[in-house]
Design an enzyme around this catalytic site. Sequence first.
Site, PDB file in Angstrom:
ATOM      1  N   GLU A  98      -7.677   3.061  -3.351  1.00 59.53           N
ATOM      2  CA  GLU A  98      -8.466   3.163  -2.101  1.00 59.53           C
ATOM      3  C   GLU A  98      -8.499   4.623  -1.674  1.00 59.53           C
ATOM      4  O   GLU A  98      -8.377   4.945  -0.497  1.00 59.53           O
ATOM      5  CB  GLU A  98      -7.824   2.325  -0.993  1.00 59.53           C
ATOM      6  CG  GLU A  98      -7.711   0.844  -1.264  1.00 59.53           C
ATOM      7  CD  GLU A  98      -6.937   0.123  -0.177  1.00 59.53           C
ATOM      8  OE1 GLU A  98      -5.833   0.577   0.187  1.00 59.53           O
ATOM      9  OE2 GLU A  98      -7.433  -0.897   0.324  1.00 59.53           O
ATOM     10  N   HIS A 140      -5.513   8.260   3.709  1.00 58.14           N
ATOM     11  CA  HIS A 140      -5.352   8.235   2.258  1.00 58.14           C
ATOM     12  C   HIS A 140      -5.779   9.557   1.629  1.00 58.14           C
ATOM     13  O   HIS A 140      -6.712  10.188   2.110  1.00 58.14           O
ATOM     14  CB  HIS A 140      -6.198   7.127   1.637  1.00 58.14           C
ATOM     15  CG  HIS A 140      -5.875   5.754   2.155  1.00 58.14           C
ATOM     16  ND1 HIS A 140      -6.408   4.612   1.625  1.00 58.14           N
ATOM     17  CD2 HIS A 140      -5.064   5.337   3.159  1.00 58.14           C
ATOM     18  CE1 HIS A 140      -5.949   3.555   2.264  1.00 58.14           C
ATOM     19  NE2 HIS A 140      -5.139   3.972   3.211  1.00 58.14           N
ATOM     20  N   ASP A 193       0.863  -1.180   0.000  1.00 59.44           N
ATOM     21  CA  ASP A 193       0.000   0.000   0.000  1.00 59.44           C
ATOM     22  C   ASP A 193       0.907   1.239   0.000  1.00 59.44           C
ATOM     23  O   ASP A 193       1.680   1.448   0.935  1.00 59.44           O
ATOM     24  CB  ASP A 193      -0.893  -0.030   1.252  1.00 59.44           C
ATOM     25  CG  ASP A 193      -1.931   1.090   1.264  1.00 59.44           C
ATOM     26  OD1 ASP A 193      -1.551   2.262   1.062  1.00 59.44           O
ATOM     27  OD2 ASP A 193      -3.123   0.800   1.495  1.00 59.44           O
TER      28      ASP A 193
HETATM   29 ZN    ZN Z   1      -4.938   2.594   4.849  1.00 60.18          ZN
HETATM   30 FE    FE Z   2      -4.624  -0.599   1.680  1.00 63.19          FE
HETATM   31 FE    FE Z   3      -6.137  -2.609   3.875  1.00 61.05          FE
END
Ligand code: ZN
Ligand code: FE
Ligand code: FE
Length: 279
Positions: A256, A226, A177
């Site tokens: 995301e 995010h 991520d």
């Molecule tokens: Zn996150």
């Molecule tokens: Fe993620």
């Molecule tokens: Fe996640």
Amino acid sequence: MGAKIGCHIPAAGGYAAMVERALSIGADTFQYFTRNPRGGAVRAYDGADVQMALQGMRESNMTAIVAHAPYTLNPCAVNPRARSFAQQAFCDDLQRLQEFPMALYNLHPGCHVGQGIAEGLDRLVEFLRDNVPEDCQTVILLETMAGKGSELGGDFSQLRYVIDRVPAHVRLGVCLDTCHVFDAGYDVRDFGAVLDAFDREIGLARLKVIHINDSMNPLGSRKDRHAKLGEGEIGWAAFVTIAREERVAGLPLILETPTPFEERAEEIARLRAAATGTN
Ligand code: ZN
Ligand code: FE
Ligand code: FE
């Protein structure tokens, strides 16, 4: 191989509806929560719906989807209630995923809640050893985390530790991520260097999915908030580099970002254009 780009999709309406929703915004992969992140309730199994979803995926060349475990599932919990929820949800998810040979199961490594990192990692190894059936075909992804609070997975070496200790039948991969690793202190603005570190510490063959998110907070902040691509501290240029990086070509890139569904098509198209060098 062209980039596979998709986003997190609301799970409402069943599997076939999710596939249709993803296709409607130009996605060729997607991620969904296996159950409400806040609770354990899950829709009843519907074989016809699953078959329809699989058919829709075959017809559209959608070869990978990501099933995200609820973030309340703490695989290294010692508290009996939290541990029993984790076991039950995890086993039930894996059972359902037998129907989806192309699904990857994404799991947060969990929070050690006072046990300490070393103990927490050992609990996680035990959890996987005890709860993944011998004949399980699903690849389980440990997600790289920001390292906020007592969160595990904020350091590549922690994931390596777990990978090295699970029994052979547990098929483990990693989901990177970009917001999380940036918040954990890996500067993804130099993505090549982060991939080098990943390769050294875990091995690039383990990298199966990238969560592609900008971060609201600076490098090493350990926050996990995010931002939309180009609107955070990482910046748009890094995402162009990531989308064009040979070493991750063909991996699902899952957004995301805090983008409303109505704007997803545009966001996906922009990233796709960046990947192919047409903008
Ligand atoms: Zn996150
Ligand atoms: Fe993620
Ligand atoms: Fe996640």
